[in-house]
Design a protein around this motif. Structure first.
Motif, PDB file in Angstrom:
ATOM      1  N   ALA A  66       0.847  -1.136   0.122  1.00 40.99           N
ATOM      2  CA  ALA A  66      -0.132   0.083  -0.096  1.00 40.99           C
ATOM      3  C   ALA A  66       0.965   1.351  -0.062  1.00 40.99           C
ATOM      4  O   ALA A  66       0.340   2.515   0.483  1.00 40.99           O
ATOM      5  CB  ALA A  66      -1.017  -0.059   1.189  1.00 40.99           C
ATOM      6  N   TRP A  67       2.108   1.292  -0.562  1.00 40.74           N
ATOM      7  CA  TRP A  67       2.983   2.324  -0.698  1.00 40.74           C
ATOM      8  C   TRP A  67       2.278   3.516  -1.416  1.00 40.74           C
ATOM      9  O   TRP A  67       2.490   4.607  -1.280  1.00 40.74           O
ATOM     10  CB  TRP A  67       4.375   1.893  -1.054  1.00 40.74           C
ATOM     11  CG  TRP A  67       5.330   2.969  -1.066  1.00 40.74           C
ATOM     12  CD1 TRP A  67       6.011   3.853  -0.299  1.00 40.74           C
ATOM     13  CD2 TRP A  67       5.507   3.837  -2.324  1.00 40.74           C
ATOM     14  NE1 TRP A  67       6.928   4.759  -0.934  1.00 40.74           N
ATOM     15  CE2 TRP A  67       6.440   4.716  -2.120  1.00 40.74           C
ATOM     16  CE3 TRP A  67       5.017   3.856  -3.826  1.00 40.74           C
ATOM     17  CZ2 TRP A  67       7.103   5.801  -3.045  1.00 40.74           C
ATOM     18  CZ3 TRP A  67       5.357   4.823  -4.621  1.00 40.74           C
ATOM     19  CH2 TRP A  67       6.441   5.815  -4.369  1.00 40.74           C
ATOM     20  N   GLY A  68       1.496   3.063  -2.568  1.00 43.58           N
ATOM     21  CA  GLY A  68       1.040   4.059  -3.571  1.00 43.58           C
ATOM     22  C   GLY A  68      -0.303   4.554  -3.026  1.00 43.58           C
ATOM     23  O   GLY A  68      -0.618   4.787  -1.924  1.00 43.58           O
ATOM     24  N   ALA A  69      -1.094   4.841  -4.170  1.00 40.96           N
ATOM     25  CA  ALA A  69      -2.476   5.372  -4.017  1.00 40.96           C
ATOM     26  C   ALA A  69      -3.338   4.709  -2.961  1.00 40.96           C
ATOM     27  O   ALA A  69      -4.022   5.532  -2.205  1.00 40.96           O
ATOM     28  CB  ALA A  69      -3.081   5.672  -5.136  1.00 40.96           C
ATOM     29  N   SER A  70      -2.843   3.434  -2.807  1.00 39.08           N
ATOM     30  CA  SER A  70      -3.820   2.549  -1.924  1.00 39.08           C
ATOM     31  C   SER A  70      -3.767   2.977  -0.406  1.00 39.08           C
ATOM     32  O   SER A  70      -4.728   2.875   0.543  1.00 39.08           O
ATOM     33  CB  SER A  70      -3.472   0.985  -2.057  1.00 39.08           C
ATOM     34  OG  SER A  70      -3.939   0.533  -3.243  1.00 39.08           O
ATOM     35  N   GLY A  71      -2.453   3.630   0.004  1.00 39.58           N
ATOM     36  CA  GLY A  71      -2.267   3.987   1.127  1.00 39.58           C
ATOM     37  C   GLY A  71      -2.183   5.423   1.437  1.00 39.58           C
ATOM     38  O   GLY A  71      -1.762   5.927   2.445  1.00 39.58           O
ATOM     39  N   ASN A  84      -4.157   2.148   7.022  1.00 36.05           N
ATOM     40  CA  ASN A  84      -4.319   1.198   7.869  1.00 36.05           C
ATOM     41  C   ASN A  84      -5.391   0.037   7.565  1.00 36.05           C
ATOM     42  O   ASN A  84      -5.197  -1.208   7.988  1.00 36.05           O
ATOM     43  CB  ASN A  84      -4.923   1.651   9.450  1.00 36.05           C
ATOM     44  CG  ASN A  84      -3.713   2.329  10.197  1.00 36.05           C
ATOM     45  OD1 ASN A  84      -2.498   1.985   9.863  1.00 36.05           O
ATOM     46  ND2 ASN A  84      -4.211   3.074  11.192  1.00 36.05           N
ATOM     47  N   PHE A  85      -6.176   0.488   6.796  1.00 33.50           N
ATOM     48  CA  PHE A  85      -7.152  -0.591   6.161  1.00 33.50           C
ATOM     49  C   PHE A  85      -6.297  -1.674   5.225  1.00 33.50           C
ATOM     50  O   PHE A  85      -6.520  -2.802   5.240  1.00 33.50           O
ATOM     51  CB  PHE A  85      -8.245   0.031   5.493  1.00 33.50           C
ATOM     52  CG  PHE A  85      -8.945  -0.843   4.566  1.00 33.50           C
ATOM     53  CD1 PHE A  85      -9.951  -1.599   4.977  1.00 33.50           C
ATOM     54  CD2 PHE A  85      -8.867  -0.778   3.091  1.00 33.50           C
ATOM     55  CE1 PHE A  85     -10.574  -2.634   4.218  1.00 33.50           C
ATOM     56  CE2 PHE A  85      -9.814  -1.875   2.286  1.00 33.50           C
ATOM     57  CZ  PHE A  85     -10.545  -2.740   3.017  1.00 33.50           C
ATOM     58  N   ALA A  86      -5.595  -0.914   4.263  1.00 25.64           N
ATOM     59  CA  ALA A  86      -4.916  -1.698   3.328  1.00 25.64           C
ATOM     60  C   ALA A  86      -3.664  -2.646   4.065  1.00 25.64           C
ATOM     61  O   ALA A  86      -3.548  -3.855   3.617  1.00 25.64           O
ATOM     62  CB  ALA A  86      -4.104  -0.866   2.272  1.00 25.64           C
ATOM     63  N   ARG A  87      -3.201  -2.302   5.224  1.00 22.01           N
ATOM     64  CA  ARG A  87      -2.294  -3.130   5.973  1.00 22.01           C
ATOM     65  C   ARG A  87      -3.042  -4.261   6.642  1.00 22.01           C
ATOM     66  O   ARG A  87      -2.561  -5.165   6.770  1.00 22.01           O
ATOM     67  CB  ARG A  87      -1.171  -2.144   7.001  1.00 22.01           C
ATOM     68  CG  ARG A  87      -0.309  -1.538   6.116  1.00 22.01           C
ATOM     69  CD  ARG A  87       0.489  -0.529   7.237  1.00 22.01           C
ATOM     70  NE  ARG A  87       1.114  -1.489   8.027  1.00 22.01           N
ATOM     71  CZ  ARG A  87       2.478  -2.042   7.761  1.00 22.01           C
ATOM     72  NH1 ARG A  87       2.743  -1.989   6.587  1.00 22.01           N
ATOM     73  NH2 ARG A  87       2.848  -2.858   8.489  1.00 22.01           N
ATOM     74  N   GLY A  88      -4.311  -3.745   6.845  1.00 29.72           N
ATOM     75  CA  GLY A  88      -5.119  -4.902   7.872  1.00 29.72           C
ATOM     76  C   GLY A  88      -5.414  -6.193   6.667  1.00 29.72           C
ATOM     77  O   GLY A  88      -5.333  -7.202   7.016  1.00 29.72           O
ATOM     78  N   ILE A  89      -5.743  -5.687   5.163  1.00 27.44           N
ATOM     79  CA  ILE A  89      -5.934  -6.874   4.445  1.00 27.44           C
ATOM     80  C   ILE A  89      -4.597  -7.527   4.087  1.00 27.44           C
ATOM     81  O   ILE A  89      -4.494  -8.929   3.916  1.00 27.44           O
ATOM     82  CB  ILE A  89      -6.404  -6.151   3.012  1.00 27.44           C
ATOM     83  CG1 ILE A  89      -7.718  -5.269   3.192  1.00 27.44           C
ATOM     84  CG2 ILE A  89      -6.419  -6.955   1.927  1.00 27.44           C
ATOM     85  CD1 ILE A  89      -8.663  -6.093   3.604  1.00 27.44           C
ATOM     86  N   ALA A  90      -3.444  -6.829   4.131  1.00 23.78           N
ATOM     87  CA  ALA A  90      -2.054  -7.432   3.998  1.00 23.78           C
ATOM     88  C   ALA A  90      -1.956  -8.558   5.253  1.00 23.78           C
ATOM     89  O   ALA A  90      -1.634  -9.657   5.042  1.00 23.78           O
ATOM     90  CB  ALA A  90      -0.984  -6.428   4.136  1.00 23.78           C
TER      91      ALA A  90
END
Length: 424
Positions: free
Chosen positions: A63-68, A186-192
């Protein structure tokens, strides 16, 4: 700010700093997912939950890009309006396509609740406000969505809108009670984290440098390792590389900008009285939300040039103050940019490039919900033989225009800005 992520509201509010290792040596898997944004993470998670051995490669951090680093708006639908979608593919197919995002919205809420993903503050409700002087069609849009798509939108006349958002820039609006605002990183890292627990081998700091077919399988080369996989899913979008040139040529990288203000104090109540996320209906309009602590998360503008404006925070503050003059004395804590992938048809690019190579990308600013949808569609296609992915064949990869397309798109955006300014 966490090392590896740009300075933003999200990295400053990061709930954990787990790292995943660089790939070293050779590994075998069923599917290799290239790209660790939300499209890649959701695809990998969906495949692992269906019993597949998955390796995910991310050149920087998940999630380094737009996702985060986006605005944090989650809602059903696509960048292409549902009315335009129905005009293109017919009402029946439009309902099926829209329904996929409604299912994804329910899945997102379920994952957050069941996995206790720490991605708050969570707030239901998204407002779309018509810019004054435009032919809004808001009432007709609400009627269409509720009657044809089974939505539960509410029409807000100007008086109701002004009770909540005290700006003379707006006319009427529609309110989507099923929309959601959250902490995107935090949402994207939760999916990770979910993907990791499901068995996905995530590798950060691992750029795929070459992709080649070897018989019925594929080899993906990286700086310090190699992956052998039966199938590949490309999820690079705005950060696509030459690993597959047709994929890179199909998407236009577009930058957008977000700012976090200082606490607005009493001035906030004179401007923004509702807790809902709000966006205006211009093609490249403002989108923002007042946070519970009195700060404002404000986004807007688009650019096909990857370099942010030299005085980005001041530029964003100027946009905010034009909408809400009462906030004139409020400063910015931090401002940042993000790069999204757009297709000329404004729909996600989801499908199969050739036997064994899939793609899931190009979500064009509506990715927080649609990437969950795309990941599930691809995972079901590979693991279950589901044919839902064929709904997107009406929106092929195409060609984003080559070297001149960014300049042409930027000129079009500037023209839209001039038209918007003329209405002020």
């Amino acid at each position: 700010m966490s090392a590896g992520y740009i300075d933003s509201y999200y990295s400053r509010a990061q709930s954990d700093d787990r790292r995943w290792p660089v790939l070293r040596g050779e590994v075998d898997c069923d599917i290799c997912v290239i790209g660790g944004g939300l499209a890649g993470l959701n695809t990998a998670l969906g495949l692992a939950q269906r019993g597949r051995r998955v390796v995910l490669l991310e050149g920087r951090r998940v999630a380094w890009g737009a996702s985060g680093r986006n605005g944090g708006f989650v809602s059903p639908g696509y960048a292409l309006s549902t009315e335009a979608l129905a005009a293109r593919v017919g009402m029946a197919q439009a309902r099926r396509l829209y329904g996929l995002t409604v299912e994804a919205m329910a899945l997102i809420r379920r994952r957050i609740a069941e996995q206790a993903i720490d991605c708050g503050p969570l707030q239901d409700g998204i407002v779309t406000a018509a810019w004054r002087g435009s032919a809004s069609g808001m009432r007709a849009h609400v009627e269409f969505m509720n009657a044809e798509m089974g939505a539960t939108l509410r029409y807000w006349p100007e008086a109701e809108l002004r009770e909540n958002y005290c700006s003379d820039r707006y006319g009427d609006a529609c309110f989507a009670p099923d929309g959601l605002h959250l902490n995107a990183l935090n949402f994207a890292r939760g999916i990770a984290g979910m993907a990791d627990r499901a068995g996905v081998a995530i590798h950060e700091g691992t750029t795929a440098t070459a992709l080649r077919r070897q018989g019925d399988s594929f080899t993906i080369d990286c700086a310090e390792g190699r992956v052998r996989a039966e199938q590949i899913v490309l999820c690079m979008s705005g950060y696509a590389t030459d690993i597959q040139r047709r994929i890179r040529a199909a998407t236009l990288p577009v930058a957008t900008y977000v700012m976090l203000t200082e606490p607005a104090g009493e001035a906030l109540a004179a401007s923004i009285r509702a807790p809902y996320a709000i966006a205006d209906s211009r093609r490249a309009g403002d989108y923002y939300r007042a946070l519970p602590d009195g700060r404002i998360l404000w986004g807007g503008r688009v650019s096909t040039f990857r370099t942010p404006p030299a005085r980005l925070a001041e530029t964003m503050l100027g946009d905010m103050r034009r909408v809400y003059p009462a906030l004139r004395g409020i400063g910015a804590e931090v401002a940042w940019d993000g790069l999204m992938g757009y297709a000329s048809h404004r729909m996600p690019q989801i499908g199969r490039l050739e036997e064994g190579i899939w793609y899931c990308m190009g979500f064009g600013g509506k990715g927080l919900c649609a990437t969950t949808m795309g990941g599930e569609v691809i995972a079901r296609a590979i693991a279950e033989g589901d044919e839902s992915w064929r709904l997107f064949q009406a929106f092929p990869l195409g060609f984003a225009g080559g070297p001149l397309k960014p300049a042409i798109a930027q000129l079009a955006y500037w023209w839209m800005q001039l038209r918007d300014t003329a209405r002020i």
